[in-house]
Every structure is written in structure tokens, then in C-alpha cells.
Design an enzyme around this catalytic site. Structure first.
Site, short mmCIF file in Angstrom:
data_model
loop_
_atom_site.label_atom_id
_atom_site.label_comp_id
_atom_site.label_asym_id
_atom_site.label_seq_id
_atom_site.Cartn_x
_atom_site.Cartn_y
_atom_site.Cartn_z
N PRO A 11 0.72 -1.15 -0.02
CA PRO A 11 0.02 0.08 -0.07
C PRO A 11 0.65 1.28 -0.01
O PRO A 11 1.85 1.47 0.69
CB PRO A 11 -0.93 -0.27 1.39
N ARG A 19 5.31 11.87 -3.14
CA ARG A 19 5.16 12.60 -1.58
C ARG A 19 6.41 12.05 -1.06
O ARG A 19 6.97 11.17 -1.51
CB ARG A 19 4.08 11.83 -1.18
N TYR A 24 11.48 8.53 0.43
CA TYR A 24 11.58 7.35 -0.51
C TYR A 24 11.99 7.83 -1.83
O TYR A 24 12.28 7.02 -2.80
CB TYR A 24 10.20 7.24 -0.78
N ASN A 75 7.94 -5.81 -1.64
CA ASN A 75 8.03 -4.78 -0.66
C ASN A 75 6.50 -4.63 0.04
O ASN A 75 5.56 -3.83 -0.72
CB ASN A 75 8.37 -3.42 -1.45
N ALA A 78 3.51 -1.01 4.52
CA ALA A 78 3.11 -1.21 6.04
C ALA A 78 2.66 -2.50 6.45
O ALA A 78 2.73 -2.76 7.36
CB ALA A 78 1.97 -0.08 6.13
N GLU A 99 12.57 -9.82 0.52
CA GLU A 99 11.96 -8.54 0.96
C GLU A 99 12.62 -7.15 0.65
O GLU A 99 13.93 -7.30 1.16
CB GLU A 99 11.78 -8.91 2.37
N ARG A 108 14.12 4.07 11.62
CA ARG A 108 12.97 4.80 11.53
C ARG A 108 12.30 4.41 13.05
O ARG A 108 12.81 3.81 13.96
CB ARG A 108 12.05 4.49 10.41
O1 CA2 Z 1 10.88 1.70 3.11
C1 CA2 Z 1 10.06 0.98 2.56
O2 CA2 Z 1 9.97 0.51 1.43
C2 CA2 Z 1 8.65 0.82 3.08
O3 CA2 Z 1 8.26 -0.44 2.89
C3 CA2 Z 1 7.91 1.73 2.88
C4 CA2 Z 1 6.48 1.57 3.60
C5 CA2 Z 1 6.58 1.80 5.12
O4 CA2 Z 1 5.42 1.75 5.89
C6 CA2 Z 1 7.63 0.63 5.47
O5 CA2 Z 1 7.82 0.75 6.96
C7 CA2 Z 1 8.89 0.83 4.88
C8 CA2 Z 1 5.59 2.93 3.11
C9 CA2 Z 1 5.34 3.14 1.64
C10 CA2 Z 1 4.50 4.30 1.47
O6 CA2 Z 1 5.05 4.90 0.30
C11 CA2 Z 1 4.83 6.26 0.05
C12 CA2 Z 1 5.77 6.52 -1.10
C13 CA2 Z 1 5.57 7.64 -1.54
C14 CA2 Z 1 4.88 8.78 -0.67
C15 CA2 Z 1 4.03 8.25 0.38
C16 CA2 Z 1 4.17 6.90 0.79
#
Ligand code: CA2
Length: 141
Positions: A11, A19, A24, A75, A78, A99, A108
Site C-alpha cells: 500500500p 510524496r 523514498y 515490498n 506497511a 524482502e 525509523r
Molecule cells: O521503506 C520501505 O520501502 C517501506 O516498505 C515503505 C512503507 C513503510 O510503511 C515501511 O515501513 C517501509 C511505506 C510505503 C509508502 O510509500 C510512499 C511513497 C511515497 C509517498 C508516500 C508513501
């Protein structure tokens, strides 16, 4: 016969590059897909690239991979930290699982330090940015 790798994204990753670039990066998920496909082609690997904001759809894709894939790069976003259901699905998949996390989850919040998926993953990559997806491909190659 060429091998097929499923690249599954959880998700909010559809917002990649749009964003929170400080966490990211600036690449969109479409950019990531293109680079993964280009690298996979050099290895003769087929790619199924998928993103969903819905846990059940990710689980359905893992079930599909059971009959069609020789590896999964996931990936779970969350769901990494919450989903026993995704772990259970991955436990039914008999080939390697990598993963990937774009950010270094261990730098984090503490709730990101635990991963259900890591209980199944054969390798875990975190903090390499979107390069992590290509590094995972090298693992399969
Ligand atoms: O670091 C990662 O790839 C995560 O899997 C990304 C997840 C986070 O919940 C994990 O703890 C780590 C969040 C993905 C949300 O992706 C976004 C990308 C751009 C803007 C907002 C959210």
C-alpha cells in the site's frame, strides 16, 4: 525456459516519487518498474510487476505466483509490520523470497523494526533506495 520473478508492492507505493521524496526518493513506481524490467532483460528473467493497496489482492498474487514464479521480490510496505496473512501466503510459496524496503526501516520508528515477512524471506534489503529492487534481481540472477 526463462524464469519468472514476481515483484509485489504494497500500500501507498503507488505514490512513490509524488510524496515524501526525502524518505523514498524521486523515482515513481513506473520508473522502478522500467528499470527492473530493463535489468531483468539482461538476465533473461521475466517480470510480473504488481502494486496494490489491498492486502487480499497481494495475497491472491502470491497464490498466483505459486504456479507461475520462480521467485518473489516483495515490498509489503506497511503490511510488513502487521500482516500475518501475507506471511502465511508467502509460507506456501516454495521458491526464494526477497524482502525489499526502500528506506532503512531500522533507522525509523520502532514499529517498523519488526517484519512478519522477514520470518519467511531468504534475503532482506533495506535502505538502498529503489536500487534495492535491482539488487534483489541480482540475487535471483
Ligand atoms: O521503506 C520501505 O520501502 C517501506 O516498505 C515503505 C512503507 C513503510 O510503511 C515501511 O515501513 C517501509 C511505506 C510505503 C509508502 O510509500 C510512499 C511513497 C511515497 C509517498 C508516500 C508513501
Amino acid at each position: 525456459m526463462s524464469k519468472t520473478i514476481y515483484v509485489l508492492n504494497g500500500p501507498n507505493l503507488n505514490l512513490l516519487g509524488k510524496r515524501q521524496p526525502e524518505i523514498y526518493g524521486h523515482e515513481t513506481l513506473a520508473d522502478v518498474e522500467q528499470k527492473v524490467r530493463e535489468r531483468a532483460a539482461t538476465f533473461g528473467l521475466e517480470i510480473v510487476f504488481f502494486q496494490s493497496n489491498h492486502e487480499g489482492e497481494i495475497i491472491d498474487k502470491i497464490h498466483e505466483a505459486r504456479d507461475h514464479a520462480q521467485g518473489i521480490i516483495i515490498n509489503p510496505a506497511a503490511y510488513t509490520h502487521t500482516s500475518v496473512a501475507i506471511l502465511d501466503a508467502l509460507n506456501t510459496f516454495e521458491s526464494p523470497v526477497v524482502e525489499v524496503h526502500i528506506s532503512n526501516v531500522h533507522k525509523r520508528e520502532s514499529f517498523r523494526h519488526h517484519s512478519y515477512v522477514s520470518l519467511r524471506a531468504d534475503a532482506v534489503i533495506a535502505g538502498m533506495g529503489t536500487l534495492g529492487y535491482r539488487a534483489a534481481l541480482e540475487y535471483f540472477a
